[in-house]
Design a protein around this motif. Structure first.
Motif, PDB file in Angstrom:
ATOM      1  N   GLN A 134      -7.603   6.932   4.753  1.00 33.61           N
ATOM      2  CA  GLN A 134      -7.908   6.666   3.994  1.00 33.61           C
ATOM      3  C   GLN A 134      -7.343   7.557   2.232  1.00 33.61           C
ATOM      4  O   GLN A 134      -7.631   6.926   1.157  1.00 33.61           O
ATOM      5  CB  GLN A 134      -9.298   6.270   3.546  1.00 33.61           C
ATOM      6  CG  GLN A 134      -9.421   5.100   2.632  1.00 33.61           C
ATOM      7  CD  GLN A 134     -10.478   4.273   2.938  1.00 33.61           C
ATOM      8  OE1 GLN A 134     -11.353   4.319   4.010  1.00 33.61           O
ATOM      9  NE2 GLN A 134     -11.023   3.704   1.930  1.00 33.61           N
ATOM     10  N   ALA A 158      -4.103  -1.190  -3.537  1.00 29.52           N
ATOM     11  CA  ALA A 158      -3.822  -0.493  -2.039  1.00 29.52           C
ATOM     12  C   ALA A 158      -5.808  -0.560  -1.863  1.00 29.52           C
ATOM     13  O   ALA A 158      -6.241   0.329  -1.910  1.00 29.52           O
ATOM     14  CB  ALA A 158      -3.626   0.871  -2.922  1.00 29.52           C
ATOM     15  N   PHE A 216       1.170   5.911   0.654  1.00 25.74           N
ATOM     16  CA  PHE A 216       0.470   7.098   0.810  1.00 25.74           C
ATOM     17  C   PHE A 216       1.299   7.961  -0.022  1.00 25.74           C
ATOM     18  O   PHE A 216       2.507   8.204   0.281  1.00 25.74           O
ATOM     19  CB  PHE A 216       0.141   7.033   2.353  1.00 25.74           C
ATOM     20  CG  PHE A 216      -0.610   5.770   3.408  1.00 25.74           C
ATOM     21  CD1 PHE A 216      -1.269   6.022   3.269  1.00 25.74           C
ATOM     22  CD2 PHE A 216       0.146   4.482   3.064  1.00 25.74           C
ATOM     23  CE1 PHE A 216      -2.443   5.098   4.074  1.00 25.74           C
ATOM     24  CE2 PHE A 216      -0.591   3.467   4.174  1.00 25.74           C
ATOM     25  CZ  PHE A 216      -1.848   4.052   4.339  1.00 25.74           C
ATOM     26  N   VAL A 243      -4.484   7.536   0.637  1.00 26.18           N
ATOM     27  CA  VAL A 243      -4.436   5.980   0.187  1.00 26.18           C
ATOM     28  C   VAL A 243      -3.999   6.308  -1.504  1.00 26.18           C
ATOM     29  O   VAL A 243      -4.976   6.709  -2.106  1.00 26.18           O
ATOM     30  CB  VAL A 243      -5.026   4.947   0.207  1.00 26.18           C
ATOM     31  CG1 VAL A 243      -4.281   3.930  -0.331  1.00 26.18           C
ATOM     32  CG2 VAL A 243      -4.944   4.974   2.256  1.00 26.18           C
ATOM     33  N   ILE A 255       0.476  -0.806   0.367  1.00 25.26           N
ATOM     34  CA  ILE A 255       0.092  -0.021   0.582  1.00 25.26           C
ATOM     35  C   ILE A 255       0.973   1.268   0.159  1.00 25.26           C
ATOM     36  O   ILE A 255       2.412   1.131  -0.077  1.00 25.26           O
ATOM     37  CB  ILE A 255      -1.135   0.381   1.393  1.00 25.26           C
ATOM     38  CG1 ILE A 255      -2.284   0.766   1.127  1.00 25.26           C
ATOM     39  CG2 ILE A 255      -0.458   0.121   2.764  1.00 25.26           C
ATOM     40  CD1 ILE A 255      -3.256   1.135   2.049  1.00 25.26           C
ATOM     41  N   PHE A 304      -7.170  -0.944   1.375  1.00 27.70           N
ATOM     42  CA  PHE A 304      -6.740   0.048   3.845  1.00 27.70           C
ATOM     43  C   PHE A 304      -7.810  -0.839   3.944  1.00 27.70           C
ATOM     44  O   PHE A 304      -7.386  -1.003   5.109  1.00 27.70           O
ATOM     45  CB  PHE A 304      -7.623   1.199   2.500  1.00 27.70           C
ATOM     46  CG  PHE A 304      -7.242   2.049   4.603  1.00 27.70           C
ATOM     47  CD1 PHE A 304      -5.774   2.486   5.051  1.00 27.70           C
ATOM     48  CD2 PHE A 304      -8.046   1.992   4.851  1.00 27.70           C
ATOM     49  CE1 PHE A 304      -5.886   3.204   6.148  1.00 27.70           C
ATOM     50  CE2 PHE A 304      -8.110   3.124   6.266  1.00 27.70           C
ATOM     51  CZ  PHE A 304      -7.162   3.513   6.820  1.00 27.70           C
TER      52      PHE A 304
END
Length: 276
Positions: free
Chosen positions: A234, A267, A222, A237, A220, A269
């Motif tokens: 979130q 990805a 960010f 993301v 993932i 979350f």
């Protein structure tokens, strides 16, 4: 549309605009051929190889520096790391060593910032590899305060959403046995802002996280603007593929191609937040 929905939409619009702008800048940078990156020192060894080692365009100045607990690619022109990579084991999420708060300049690194560069700058000395990930040893704790591991970071981000993400990754490392993490700055504006003696201020920061040892490896990413980042994490993301497009970097290239392609395109979350 209610107020909450409008706010979220505005943030997505901001991130999308940043992506477009940064892609243009990275493309321009990749078309030049100045300094070439050094590739003779690995970040870490795992069953897959050097997972934390990140490939970057040859046009970006890069000196690979290996410290206890993390490795980084230092850019002598920006005076900030291009990326910092480390492996965080479950056993390393806690320890007896507290923060030293002794920031230090690496005398062997050309362009390394000094504490004077940050004095009265209006920016925090933001860790890329956080001190709380290095509580497992005295040397790693001291090393993480080297100024090659630091970037000018807005206090509202450093002490807000960025810190929240750091705490969350330690929770994930405890759950998943180990993570590989890479963090660094993003420059997306044509206007170059600096502090001190030419330390460049990032427009945003990225962090990509890989859980390589779970039944189905996952990753993932960010991206946070270098300012206050309100709302749910979130909202920030991105897939690893997205961040590779923004930065021009190649993360987790030591993975088998099929695995890398699969996990970098997703990805979730929700998946990362399970079993907490």
């Amino acid at each position: 549309m209610n107020k909450k929905g409008a706010s979220k939409l505005a943030w997505f619009a901001f991130v999308f605009a940043c992506v477009l702008l940064i892609v243009v800048v990275v493309h321009r940078a990749s078309c030049s051929a100045d300094d070439r990156q050094t590739t003779d020192k690995p970040v870490m060894k795992t069953v897959y190889g050097d997972l934390g080692y990140t490939l970057i365009p040859d046009s970006i100045p890069s000196e690979i520096l290996v410290y206890d607990g993390f490795t980084l690619s230092f850019n002598k022109k920006t005076r900030v790391a291009n990326w910092v990579g480390w492996e965080l084991l479950r056993s390393e999420t806690d320890g007896e060593w507290s923060r030293s708060d002794r920031f230090w300049q690496d005398p062997e690194v050309e362009g390394c910032a000094s504490t004077e560069d940050y004095r009265r700058s209006g920016y925090d000395r933001g860790h890329m590899c956080p001190a709380a990930d290095q509580k497992w040893g005295e040397k790693p704790m001291n090393d993480c305060f080297v100024l090659t591991n630091i970037a000018p970071q807005a206090g509202a981000l450093n002490r807000g959403a960025w810190q929240t993400l750091e705490q969350k990754t330690r929770m994930w490392a405890k759950r998943d046995s180990a993570l590989v993490i890479v963090a660094g700055p993003i420059y997306g504006s044509d206007e170059i802002k600096t502090i001190g003696n030419g330390v460049r201020v990032p427009d945003a920061f990225f962090k990509v996280i890989l859980a390589p040892y779970v039944d189905r490896p996952r990753a993932i990413g960010f991206v946070f603007p270098n300012m206050s980042a309100p709302g749910n994490m979130q909202n920030y993301v991105m897939t690893v593929d997205d961040i590779e497009t923004i930065t021009g970097f190649d993360f987790f290239s030591a993975l088998p191609d099929e695995t890398e392609n699969e996990i970098e395109a997703v990805a979730s979350f929700k998946e990362w937040m399970k079993r907490q």
